[in-house]
Motif scaffolding. Structure first.
Motif, short mmCIF file in Angstrom:
data_model
loop_
_atom_site.label_atom_id
_atom_site.label_comp_id
_atom_site.label_asym_id
_atom_site.label_seq_id
_atom_site.Cartn_x
_atom_site.Cartn_y
_atom_site.Cartn_z
N VAL A 176 16.36 -21.88 6.80
CA VAL A 176 16.60 -20.44 6.63
C VAL A 176 15.63 -19.68 7.52
CG1 VAL A 176 16.55 -18.49 5.03
CG2 VAL A 176 17.45 -20.70 4.27
N VAL A 177 16.17 -18.79 8.33
CA VAL A 177 15.36 -17.96 9.23
C VAL A 177 15.38 -16.53 8.70
CG1 VAL A 177 15.06 -17.11 11.58
CG2 VAL A 177 15.93 -19.43 11.20
N VAL A 178 14.21 -16.04 8.30
CA VAL A 178 14.09 -14.68 7.76
C VAL A 178 13.54 -13.78 8.86
CG1 VAL A 178 13.02 -13.21 6.01
CG2 VAL A 178 13.67 -15.57 5.44
N THR A 179 14.31 -12.78 9.26
CA THR A 179 13.89 -11.88 10.32
C THR A 179 13.90 -10.44 9.80
OG1 THR A 179 14.47 -11.00 12.51
CG2 THR A 179 16.27 -11.93 11.22
N ALA A 180 12.80 -9.72 10.05
CA ALA A 180 12.62 -8.41 9.42
C ALA A 180 12.57 -7.26 10.42
CB ALA A 180 11.35 -8.41 8.57
N GLY A 181 13.25 -7.41 11.55
CA GLY A 181 13.33 -6.31 12.50
C GLY A 181 14.05 -5.12 11.89
N LEU A 182 13.67 -3.93 12.31
CA LEU A 182 14.26 -2.73 11.72
C LEU A 182 15.39 -2.14 12.56
CD1 LEU A 182 11.08 -0.90 10.38
CD2 LEU A 182 12.65 -2.43 9.17
N GLU A 234 18.85 -11.35 7.58
CA GLU A 234 18.39 -10.07 8.13
C GLU A 234 17.88 -9.21 6.98
OE1 GLU A 234 17.88 -8.47 10.84
OE2 GLU A 234 19.02 -9.38 12.48
N VAL A 235 16.57 -9.06 6.90
CA VAL A 235 15.98 -8.33 5.77
C VAL A 235 16.45 -6.88 5.74
CG1 VAL A 235 13.81 -7.60 4.71
CG2 VAL A 235 13.99 -9.87 5.74
N ARG A 236 16.63 -6.27 6.91
CA ARG A 236 17.04 -4.86 6.97
C ARG A 236 18.35 -4.62 6.24
NH1 ARG A 236 20.63 -3.55 11.14
NH2 ARG A 236 19.67 -1.51 11.42
N GLU A 237 19.22 -5.62 6.19
CA GLU A 237 20.50 -5.47 5.50
C GLU A 237 20.32 -5.42 3.98
OE1 GLU A 237 22.91 -8.66 6.88
OE2 GLU A 237 23.08 -7.86 8.93
N HIS A 238 19.15 -5.83 3.49
CA HIS A 238 18.89 -5.85 2.05
C HIS A 238 17.95 -4.72 1.61
CE1 HIS A 238 20.96 -9.61 1.68
NE2 HIS A 238 20.07 -10.30 2.36
N ALA A 239 17.69 -3.76 2.48
CA ALA A 239 16.67 -2.75 2.18
C ALA A 239 16.91 -2.04 0.85
CB ALA A 239 16.60 -1.73 3.32
N HIS A 240 18.12 -1.59 0.62
CA HIS A 240 18.41 -0.88 -0.63
C HIS A 240 18.38 -1.83 -1.83
CE1 HIS A 240 19.33 2.88 1.34
NE2 HIS A 240 20.14 2.27 2.17
N ALA A 241 18.89 -3.05 -1.64
CA ALA A 241 18.89 -4.02 -2.74
C ALA A 241 17.47 -4.43 -3.11
CB ALA A 241 19.70 -5.25 -2.34
N ALA A 286 24.28 -9.94 -2.41
CA ALA A 286 23.92 -10.71 -1.21
C ALA A 286 22.44 -11.06 -1.19
CB ALA A 286 24.31 -9.92 0.04
N LEU A 287 21.59 -10.19 -1.72
CA LEU A 287 20.15 -10.48 -1.77
C LEU A 287 19.89 -11.71 -2.64
CD1 LEU A 287 17.17 -9.88 -1.27
CD2 LEU A 287 17.25 -8.23 -3.16
N ALA A 288 20.53 -11.79 -3.78
CA ALA A 288 20.37 -12.95 -4.67
C ALA A 288 20.86 -14.23 -3.99
CB ALA A 288 21.11 -12.72 -5.98
N GLU A 289 21.95 -14.13 -3.22
CA GLU A 289 22.48 -15.30 -2.52
C GLU A 289 21.49 -15.81 -1.48
OE1 GLU A 289 26.24 -14.36 -0.86
OE2 GLU A 289 27.18 -13.86 -2.80
N ASP A 290 20.88 -14.88 -0.74
CA ASP A 290 19.90 -15.29 0.26
C ASP A 290 18.64 -15.84 -0.40
OD1 ASP A 290 21.38 -14.83 2.52
OD2 ASP A 290 20.65 -12.80 2.83
N GLN A 291 18.27 -15.32 -1.56
CA GLN A 291 17.13 -15.87 -2.29
C GLN A 291 17.40 -17.30 -2.73
OE1 GLN A 291 16.20 -13.17 -5.50
NE2 GLN A 291 14.81 -11.98 -4.22
N ARG A 292 18.61 -17.57 -3.18
CA ARG A 292 18.97 -18.93 -3.58
C ARG A 292 18.92 -19.87 -2.37
NH1 ARG A 292 22.58 -16.30 -7.14
NH2 ARG A 292 24.24 -16.30 -5.57
N GLY A 341 6.15 -3.53 5.64
CA GLY A 341 6.31 -3.35 4.20
C GLY A 341 7.62 -3.91 3.69
N LEU A 342 8.69 -3.78 4.48
CA LEU A 342 9.99 -4.31 4.06
C LEU A 342 9.95 -5.83 3.99
CD1 LEU A 342 12.91 -3.69 3.31
CD2 LEU A 342 13.48 -3.79 5.76
N PHE A 343 9.31 -6.45 4.97
CA PHE A 343 9.15 -7.91 4.97
C PHE A 343 8.41 -8.36 3.71
CE2 PHE A 343 6.52 -11.63 5.99
CZ PHE A 343 7.45 -12.51 6.54
N LYS A 344 7.29 -7.71 3.40
CA LYS A 344 6.51 -8.07 2.21
C LYS A 344 7.31 -7.86 0.94
CE LYS A 344 2.66 -9.01 -0.12
NZ LYS A 344 2.88 -8.47 -1.46
#
Length: 209
Positions: free
Chosen positions: A10-16, A50-57, A70-76, A97-100
């Protein structure tokens, strides 16, 4: 010859922004990891988060205490991954901050004993030490296992004089991640992690120690 069941990466990328240098580095790392796994006789199945896609979640999860959709799916997917690559932009000399926040709402124990390749992007190489004073301590706290090489990419490293050096570091980090997965023992089950986190030792028993 490769294995039948591919390793889950899993590659987690937090670009805005889209596109972003953070995503560019994430894609380069993903390709290098697939190549290094293949060289080691293993296949790798990569999932990009893509962390930016989960900002509101993520904000909702911080307020409610649980993730959904979708956030829960990526967490799994993270909890089930054999290896993880994380890439964050550098803000004020640290991770964004979004990454953290993405990792703040991750389930306890999800990254236990998981090999992790650390990476970050920034405008100047002067902030490269954030890999060691901010990013590595975070994943050590999460009980992940960061590989020795961490990759920092400044603006000049993309298409500039630092390109060759960046590519060499990317390959070295990817090779270390592949070796870490090949040599790792099985991860604890989630129930075992939960039980361990709830284990309680009375204070009077700690005093003699």
């Amino acid at each position: 010859m490769t294995d039948i069941d591919p390793s889950r990466v899993v590659v987690v990328t937090a670009g805005l922004r889209a596109p972003s240098s953070t995503r560019l580095l994430a894609d380069e790392l993903a390709d290098a990891v697939v190549e290094e796994f293949a060289s080691a006789g293993r296949s790798a199945e990569v999932r990009i988060v893509e962390v930016r896609e989960h900002a509101h979640a993520i904000a909702d999860a911080l307020l409610t205490g649980f993730a959904a959709g979708a956030l829960a799916e990526d967490q799994r997917a993270l909890a089930e991954a054999d290896a993880v690559v994380v890439v964050t932009p550098t803000f004020s000399g640290s991770y964004s901050g979004l990454f953290k926040s993405f990792f703040d709402v991750l389930e306890l124990g999800a990254l236990d004993q998981t090999p992790v390749l650390l990476a970050a992007t920034g405008g100047t190489e002067r902030h490269s030490l954030m890999l060691e004073h901010a990013l590595r301590p975070l994943f050590t706290y999460l009980k992940a296992v960061p590989v020795p090489t961490a990759i920092y990419a400044a603006t000049a490293d993309f298409g500039g004089p630092g390109t060759a050096s960046l590519s060499a570091r990317v390959r070295r980090g990817a090779a270390e991640l592949a070796r870490a997965v090949s040599g790792s023992t099985s991860r604890p089950t989630r129930s075992a992690v939960a039980a361990d986190s709830l284990a309680f030792t009375p204070f009077e028993e700690l005093l003699p120690r």
